[in-house]
Design an enzyme around this catalytic site. Structure first.
Site, PDB file in Angstrom:
ATOM      1  N   LYS A 175     -21.180   2.014 -28.166  1.00 34.75           N
ATOM      2  CA  LYS A 175     -20.051   2.924 -27.892  1.00 34.75           C
ATOM      3  C   LYS A 175     -18.757   2.120 -27.932  1.00 34.75           C
ATOM      4  O   LYS A 175     -18.493   1.300 -27.049  1.00 34.75           O
ATOM      5  CB  LYS A 175     -20.182   3.566 -26.506  1.00 34.75           C
ATOM      6  N   GLU A 250     -18.520  -9.467 -20.533  1.00 34.95           N
ATOM      7  CA  GLU A 250     -17.360 -10.262 -20.990  1.00 34.95           C
ATOM      8  C   GLU A 250     -16.133  -9.567 -20.429  1.00 34.95           C
ATOM      9  O   GLU A 250     -15.720  -8.519 -20.941  1.00 34.95           O
ATOM     10  CB  GLU A 250     -17.290 -10.257 -22.523  1.00 34.95           C
ATOM     11  N   CYS A 284      -7.990 -11.129 -24.087  1.00 38.07           N
ATOM     12  CA  CYS A 284      -8.667 -11.528 -22.847  1.00 38.07           C
ATOM     13  C   CYS A 284      -8.356 -12.982 -22.499  1.00 38.07           C
ATOM     14  O   CYS A 284      -8.279 -13.345 -21.328  1.00 38.07           O
ATOM     15  CB  CYS A 284     -10.160 -11.322 -22.965  1.00 38.07           C
ATOM     16  N   GLU A 385      -4.759  -9.822 -13.992  1.00 29.41           N
ATOM     17  CA  GLU A 385      -4.672  -9.778 -15.452  1.00 29.41           C
ATOM     18  C   GLU A 385      -3.742  -8.625 -15.850  1.00 29.41           C
ATOM     19  O   GLU A 385      -4.081  -7.454 -15.671  1.00 29.41           O
ATOM     20  CB  GLU A 385      -6.061  -9.544 -16.060  1.00 29.41           C
TER      21      GLU A 385
HETATM   22  P1  NAD Z   1     -12.186  -0.891 -20.082  1.00 31.82           P
HETATM   23  O1  NAD Z   1     -13.025  -1.541 -19.063  1.00 31.82           O
HETATM   24  O2  NAD Z   1     -11.238   0.166 -19.652  1.00 31.82           O
HETATM   25  O3  NAD Z   1     -13.082  -0.200 -21.205  1.00 31.82           O
HETATM   26  C1  NAD Z   1     -14.011  -0.921 -21.982  1.00 31.82           C
HETATM   27  C2  NAD Z   1     -15.089   0.008 -22.470  1.00 31.82           C
HETATM   28  O4  NAD Z   1     -15.828   0.489 -21.348  1.00 31.82           O
HETATM   29  C3  NAD Z   1     -14.583   1.257 -23.205  1.00 31.82           C
HETATM   30  O5  NAD Z   1     -15.446   1.532 -24.282  1.00 31.82           O
HETATM   31  C4  NAD Z   1     -14.703   2.332 -22.138  1.00 31.82           C
HETATM   32  O6  NAD Z   1     -14.851   3.636 -22.663  1.00 31.82           O
HETATM   33  C5  NAD Z   1     -15.966   1.896 -21.412  1.00 31.82           C
HETATM   34  N1  NAD Z   1     -16.139   2.410 -20.052  1.00 31.82           N
HETATM   35  C6  NAD Z   1     -15.186   2.782 -19.165  1.00 31.82           C
HETATM   36  N2  NAD Z   1     -15.755   3.217 -18.013  1.00 31.82           N
HETATM   37  C7  NAD Z   1     -17.095   3.095 -18.178  1.00 31.82           C
HETATM   38  C8  NAD Z   1     -18.212   3.366 -17.340  1.00 31.82           C
HETATM   39  N3  NAD Z   1     -18.068   3.858 -16.105  1.00 31.82           N
HETATM   40  N4  NAD Z   1     -19.445   3.109 -17.821  1.00 31.82           N
HETATM   41  C9  NAD Z   1     -19.609   2.607 -19.063  1.00 31.82           C
HETATM   42  N5  NAD Z   1     -18.590   2.345 -19.901  1.00 31.82           N
HETATM   43  C10 NAD Z   1     -17.341   2.581 -19.465  1.00 31.82           C
HETATM   44  O7  NAD Z   1     -11.450  -2.058 -20.849  1.00 31.82           O
HETATM   45  P2  NAD Z   1     -10.340  -1.942 -21.978  1.00 31.82           P
HETATM   46  O8  NAD Z   1      -9.061  -1.533 -21.314  1.00 31.82           O
HETATM   47  O9  NAD Z   1     -10.856  -1.168 -23.139  1.00 31.82           O
HETATM   48  O10 NAD Z   1     -10.249  -3.463 -22.469  1.00 31.82           O
HETATM   49  C11 NAD Z   1      -9.424  -4.396 -21.888  1.00 31.82           C
HETATM   50  C12 NAD Z   1     -10.228  -5.362 -21.043  1.00 31.82           C
HETATM   51  O11 NAD Z   1     -11.238  -5.985 -21.824  1.00 31.82           O
HETATM   52  C13 NAD Z   1      -9.383  -6.501 -20.503  1.00 31.82           C
HETATM   53  O12 NAD Z   1      -9.672  -6.698 -19.146  1.00 31.82           O
HETATM   54  C14 NAD Z   1      -9.840  -7.700 -21.320  1.00 31.82           C
HETATM   55  O13 NAD Z   1      -9.663  -8.932 -20.679  1.00 31.82           O
HETATM   56  C15 NAD Z   1     -11.275  -7.381 -21.557  1.00 31.82           C
HETATM   57  N6  NAD Z   1     -11.772  -8.126 -22.711  1.00 31.82           N
HETATM   58  C16 NAD Z   1     -12.579  -9.215 -22.485  1.00 31.82           C
HETATM   59  C17 NAD Z   1     -13.041  -9.973 -23.557  1.00 31.82           C
HETATM   60  C18 NAD Z   1     -13.908 -11.188 -23.358  1.00 31.82           C
HETATM   61  O14 NAD Z   1     -14.405 -11.713 -24.340  1.00 31.82           O
HETATM   62  N7  NAD Z   1     -14.111 -11.668 -22.151  1.00 31.82           N
HETATM   63  C19 NAD Z   1     -12.684  -9.607 -24.863  1.00 31.82           C
HETATM   64  C20 NAD Z   1     -11.869  -8.500 -25.055  1.00 31.82           C
HETATM   65  C21 NAD Z   1     -11.424  -7.763 -23.963  1.00 31.82           C
END
Ligand code: NAD
Length: 490
Positions: A175, A250, A284, A385
């Protein structure tokens, strides 16, 4: 109206109730596509398909070499369609086209790396301590893998998950972020074109709290691999505990960039900009915490502010643009509320701190690159962050103080140290509690080296050999070569 669909068991499907979601270009808020919006039932269907495909053995029992060949094909198709994929990524995220093209090269490289790795781990023969026996350890696929990805590097993050999972013989339900699904949909077409069997790779679209949550809750899923924010990560970890799923997380980072006075300062200055403001800081591993030695602090920071003011914001398709918009109105508001907190906490706003006023940027979610100085580790602006173009600056006098400041964080994703003194650089690198440390550089990552976080930046590793091991179970097989009764119970 053309609706981008989901892919389950080899079929492209709409949602049950025909619900759709408009996909928006963050540069001008235009609708660039309409995608099917899945629900809980769609997620269940996809998991069922992946379960049947895994249990049938058709994928996990073909030779790893054959699996690798199919994954090599996906890499070739990504290269063939690189320009189309890069354009879709820029439309969907606002990032510059040069960056999207570089992402596509990396993504093809990730598929190629894991395609090659598919047949390299033949297991291990163990010297058994028991006479007349042989003992071996093999790695087997975990089973059905749910993969949930974010919006900042939509296809790159997906590739880190899809390629190793398939190479190891798992089946997948992925997803993508509901706001940036376009390149993942396109790559699903390429996976289909490569001839990966039905049910092995499934794509569901839709919101996290419905579709994503069902993937995490579903008892037929064996592993959840998630990239995203820390709060979602914690929710997922708790939910996965119910059925004791394997998890790989991650999460975010607040990454220190330590500059010593004996560094090559021109390079450190240039790279500090890159560290903090690349992709509008929505990275990230963004170097969003600059930690500068006292002796050079004032001149370093004033030069940085001069350069920050010159960063050219604009349309990602304009080759002169250096940074695009933020991903959404909500996200920009979140960044703005952090800037307000920074001011309240007493940090000094040296640059930015507002939306740009140029008329051509008004439809996009732009925010000016921002610098806060006089920051201390007890400030929220230093600890949280922000995930936007906001840099905080702290100062230090000794090496130990620099290390202590850098480690004073709940996060531990990445960090960098700048100095010409390699003894000092190695000492700092050893002391930093982070999954990646760069010496005299910032941001490099590649398929061959592992990526992941210490502390609350995550659990597990992607990329490199550990990136495929995440998708395997370890089995010990013991063979008695001379079986005979032992008569314990006479
Ligand atoms: P997010 O947590 O809002 O969403 C990520 C994904 O999770 C989306 O697909 C979202 O629809 C899904 N999601 C949301 N609620 C959920 C739930 N209850 N159950 C299952 N899935 C759910 O994050 P974002 O805003 O899309 O991304 C930004 C974040 O990602 C930042 O914190 C960034 O640091 C992190 N990130 C980390 C890495 C890494 O390699 N460590 C890489 C890229 C991004």
């Amino acid at each position: 109206m053309y609706i981008r669909r989901m892919f389950i068991n080899g079929e492209w499907i709409k949602s049950h109730n025909d619900r759709t979601r408009d996909i928006i270009n963050p540069f001008n808020q235009e609708v660039i596509a309409t995608a099917a919006e899945g629900d809980k039932a769609t997620a269940q269907e996809a998991v069922n398909a992946a379960r049947i495909a895994f249990d049938s053995g058709d994928w996990r029992n073909i030779s790893a070499t054959e699996r690798g060949k199919l994954i090599f094909k996906v890499a070739d198709f990504i290269e063939r369609d690189k320009e189309e994929l890069a354009e879709l990524e820029t439309l969907d995220t606002g990032k510059t086209i040069a960056e999207s093209r570089a992402d596509m090269d990396d993504i093809a490289g990730v598929f190629r790396y894991y395609a090659g790795l598919a047949d390299k781990d033949g297991g291990e023969v163990i010297e058994s301590p028991i006479p007349n026996s042989s003992s071996k350890v093999v790695r087997e696929p975990i089973g059905v893998c749910a993969q949930i990805t974010p919006w900042n590097y939509p296809l790159l993050q997906a590739s880190w998950k899809i390629a190793p999972a398939l190479a190891a013989g798992n089946t997948v339900v992925l997803k993508p972020s509901e706001i940036t699904p376009l390149t993942t949909i396109k790559v699903t077409e390429l996976i289909e074109e490569a001839g990966i069997p039905n049910g092995v790779f499934n794509l569901v679209l839709g919101a996290g709290d419905t579709v994503g949550q069902e993937l995490v809750d579903n008892k037929m899923v064996d592993l959840v691999s998630f990239t995203g924010g820390i709060h979602t990560g914690k929710k997922i970890m708790k939910a996965a505990a119910d059925s004791m799923k394997n998890i790989a997380l991650e999460l975010g980072g607040k990454n220190p960039n330590i500059v010593f006075a004996d560094a090559d300062l021109e390079t450190a200055l240039d790279q500090a900009l890159n560290a903090a403001y690349f992709h509008a800081g929505q990275v990230c591993c963004a170097g969003s915490r600059l930690i500068v030695e006292d002796k050079i602090h004032d001149s370093f920071v004033s030069q940085l502010a001069e350069r920050v003011k010159k960063i050219k914001l604009g349309n990602g398709f304009d080759e002169t643009t250096q940074s695009g918009p933020m991903i959404s109105a909500e996200h920009r508001e979140k960044v703005e509320s952090f800037v307000a907190i920074g001011k309240q906490e007493g940090a000094t706003l040296l640059a930015g701190g507002e939306r740009p006023d140029s008329p051509e940027l008004q439809k996009g979610f732009f925010y000016r690159p921002t610098i806060f100085t006089d920051c201390t580790t007890d400030m929220e602006i230093v600890q949280e962050e922000v995930f936007g173009p906001v840099l905080t600056v702290e100062r230090f006098t000794t090496k130990d103080e620099a290390i202590q400041l850098a480690n004073d964080s709940i996060y531990g994703l990445a960090g960098a140290v700048w100095t010409e003194n390699m003894l000092k650089a190695n000492h700092v690198a050893a002391e930093l509690r982070m999954g990646t440390v760069w010496i005299n550089d910032f941001h490099p990552y590649f398929a061959q080296a592992p990526w992941g976080g210490y502390k609350q930046s995550g659990i597990g590793r992607e990329l490199g050999k550990p990136g495929i091991e995440e998708y395997t179970e370890v089995k010990h097989i013991f063979l008695n070569t001379k079986p005979e009764p032992i008569y314990w119970f006479k």
